[in-house]
Enzyme design. Sequence first.
Site, PDB file in Angstrom:
ATOM      1  N   ASP A 161      44.844  29.077  40.864  1.00 49.26           N
ATOM      2  CA  ASP A 161      44.657  30.528  40.914  1.00 49.26           C
ATOM      3  C   ASP A 161      44.548  31.033  39.474  1.00 49.26           C
ATOM      4  O   ASP A 161      45.526  31.072  38.734  1.00 49.26           O
ATOM      5  CB  ASP A 161      45.856  31.164  41.626  1.00 49.26           C
TER       6      ASP A 161
ATOM      7  N   HIS B 248      51.906  34.258  43.497  1.00 51.05           N
ATOM      8  CA  HIS B 248      51.587  35.540  44.124  1.00 51.05           C
ATOM      9  C   HIS B 248      51.558  35.336  45.640  1.00 51.05           C
ATOM     10  O   HIS B 248      51.266  34.242  46.125  1.00 51.05           O
ATOM     11  CB  HIS B 248      50.224  36.012  43.611  1.00 51.05           C
TER      12      HIS B 248
ATOM     13  N   CYS C 202      54.063  41.705  44.353  1.00 52.60           N
ATOM     14  CA  CYS C 202      53.585  40.713  45.326  1.00 52.60           C
ATOM     15  C   CYS C 202      53.985  39.301  44.904  1.00 52.60           C
ATOM     16  O   CYS C 202      53.209  38.344  45.034  1.00 52.60           O
ATOM     17  CB  CYS C 202      52.069  40.807  45.510  1.00 52.60           C
TER      18      CYS C 202
ATOM     19  N   GLN D  73      45.086  35.670  36.856  1.00 50.83           N
ATOM     20  CA  GLN D  73      45.755  36.233  35.688  1.00 50.83           C
ATOM     21  C   GLN D  73      45.404  35.524  34.392  1.00 50.83           C
ATOM     22  O   GLN D  73      45.856  35.928  33.326  1.00 50.83           O
ATOM     23  CB  GLN D  73      47.270  36.192  35.889  1.00 50.83           C
TER      24      GLN D  73
ATOM     25  N   LYS E  22      40.051  41.945  37.364  1.00 54.23           N
ATOM     26  CA  LYS E  22      41.061  41.578  36.376  1.00 54.23           C
ATOM     27  C   LYS E  22      40.442  41.069  35.075  1.00 54.23           C
ATOM     28  O   LYS E  22      41.168  40.730  34.131  1.00 54.23           O
ATOM     29  CB  LYS E  22      42.013  40.539  36.960  1.00 54.23           C
TER      30      LYS E  22
END
Length: 605
Positions: free
Chosen positions: A399, A322, A563, A402, A425
């Site tokens: 990260d 991202h 993104c 997600q 999220k």
Amino acid sequence: MSTNINLPQSDNGISGLPDVNEIEQLANELFKLLPNEVPQANFSPDLADHPRLKKSLNLVHERLPSLFEKGRAPGEDHIQPFDVNNPQTSLSDPHFPASATAAGSGVSPSVVRHGPGYAVAFPQSADTSFEPDVSTLWSTINTFKSPPQLPSNAGLGSAQYYFLSGAGFRGNDPFGYNSVQSAQLTGSTFPHLEGKSANRFFDVNLVRKDFPIFQEKVNGKPLIWFDNAATTQKPQSVIDRVSYFYQHENSNIHRAAHELAARATDAYEAAREKCRSFLNARSVNEVIFVRGATEAINLVAKTWGDENLHAGDEIILSNLEHHANIVPWQQLAGKKGFKIRVIPVDDDGQILLSEYAKLLNHRTRLVSFTQVSNALGTVTPAMQIVQMAHSVGAKVLVDGAQSVSHLRTDVQALNADWFVFSGHKVFGPTGIGVLYGKEDLLNDTQTWQGGGNMIEDVTFEHTRFHKAPNRFEAGTGNIADAVGLGAAIDYVNKIGIDAIHQYEHNLLQYATGLLKNIPGLRQIGTAPDKASVLSFVFEGYKTEEVGAALNNEGIAVRSGHHCAQPILRRFGVETTVRPSLAFYNTTSEIDVLIETLYRLRKARK
């Protein structure tokens, strides 16, 4: 199912059933097929090949007639067999007109390519229209009680989970909002399940009742939320928890002797402990509240990165990243003069570990990568990437924006130096997230922002800072939404992240199998290990045209570059249409998506 059964009453009051034990066994088998089973991955175009349907039909017209033979009235016929071509015994789909008979003109996608006469859908989850009818058919022989519905508790703070009993009063926290203990099923509520997990009652229809947004209509159609990779919807318990904070606890934290400050501090720090447990971090001191994953990455870049990265150093990112995990490092590289290297992916969107190994060397200072791609859904081999980075002495940032809502997270097992995620999220509020960092590393890292709450002592000549986490939480933070994030984690924990993962995996398999057969549709990202993202381009259509057409049917998807422009360009596209799934989505909703795409295909061949 419209078949009627008229049977004589036996002495025990059950219609035409001379053998109760045999019927009990049969009912057990039937209910194994119904609300508690997740969809199975099977994409045969033949209705009878749907695994759960086939099992149900076998029960109905193979075993049932023989059972009723012994108790039926003289001259009474056997039960009418189920016939998928017979409109009197077929199953209707509320989304499409009954007159539809061809793929692309109103027929639901589960029967696409079946030919004329097949105008019904058979999505394979508990939301299917046939299941209530089967339940009605068997109501005369069902000797088992359905999972009990919880009584509605009065008051704002009553437990809103469909599978939980109300919490008892606890001092100034009457609804147990700030408790970090997992709620338990009580004998009075579930006497047959005391001490067991509530997950066995996971039912997508009941879950959806916890989310008020699904009462919304878009263009006159029920909202279908397939934009979960962008943000997830919020259960009523999270909405109520934030509201309760402002009604009963609103205060700044840590620095007052009054009652509301104590309540707010308790709520805020309880949320931190819930995050610690959710991540399996060693200490609450390793959990820093930030605005989201983007701010967390920027924090690391502008503190540890600014101190430790220099000209001649190298950092490694993956091609899946991202923009939030690219831009902060680019900005810092421009300032400090270090080099960014990129792990390539194969044609399915999988990390090439052999190429990654070639990039690692004694100059590598940091590896920063996503655990799940937001554009493709690829699940990366995170543990291997971390281990390989540590073998050359590099630090690692993962990260998890997600991944946290789809996969179990264990930062101790993963052994990354930092892990970041955003609350919105994972069914929590916007504007709140978490930076996890190893405690010693955080305490050795310079501060980022200066202000109240993060200092031990200040003179005009010198400032002494708190240790983590306070040293990175300057000023008044987003207290209410941190508390809301704690409520969201409670909600996920009560359902169970493993149950969520299994349901979503099968949902993804179901959707993938239907998408791949649509002419002119190219899926972008076909790694075998994926989370719930379905990215595609559609021949003859701009992605924004597809998004608009889906919106007309009440379907929310993302269309654009997400993104994540570098990875899309790796596949030769600038934008994609990106439906993304969550555990409150259903196969019936997927059917509406697929049917709309077939209509678009027919309109522009």
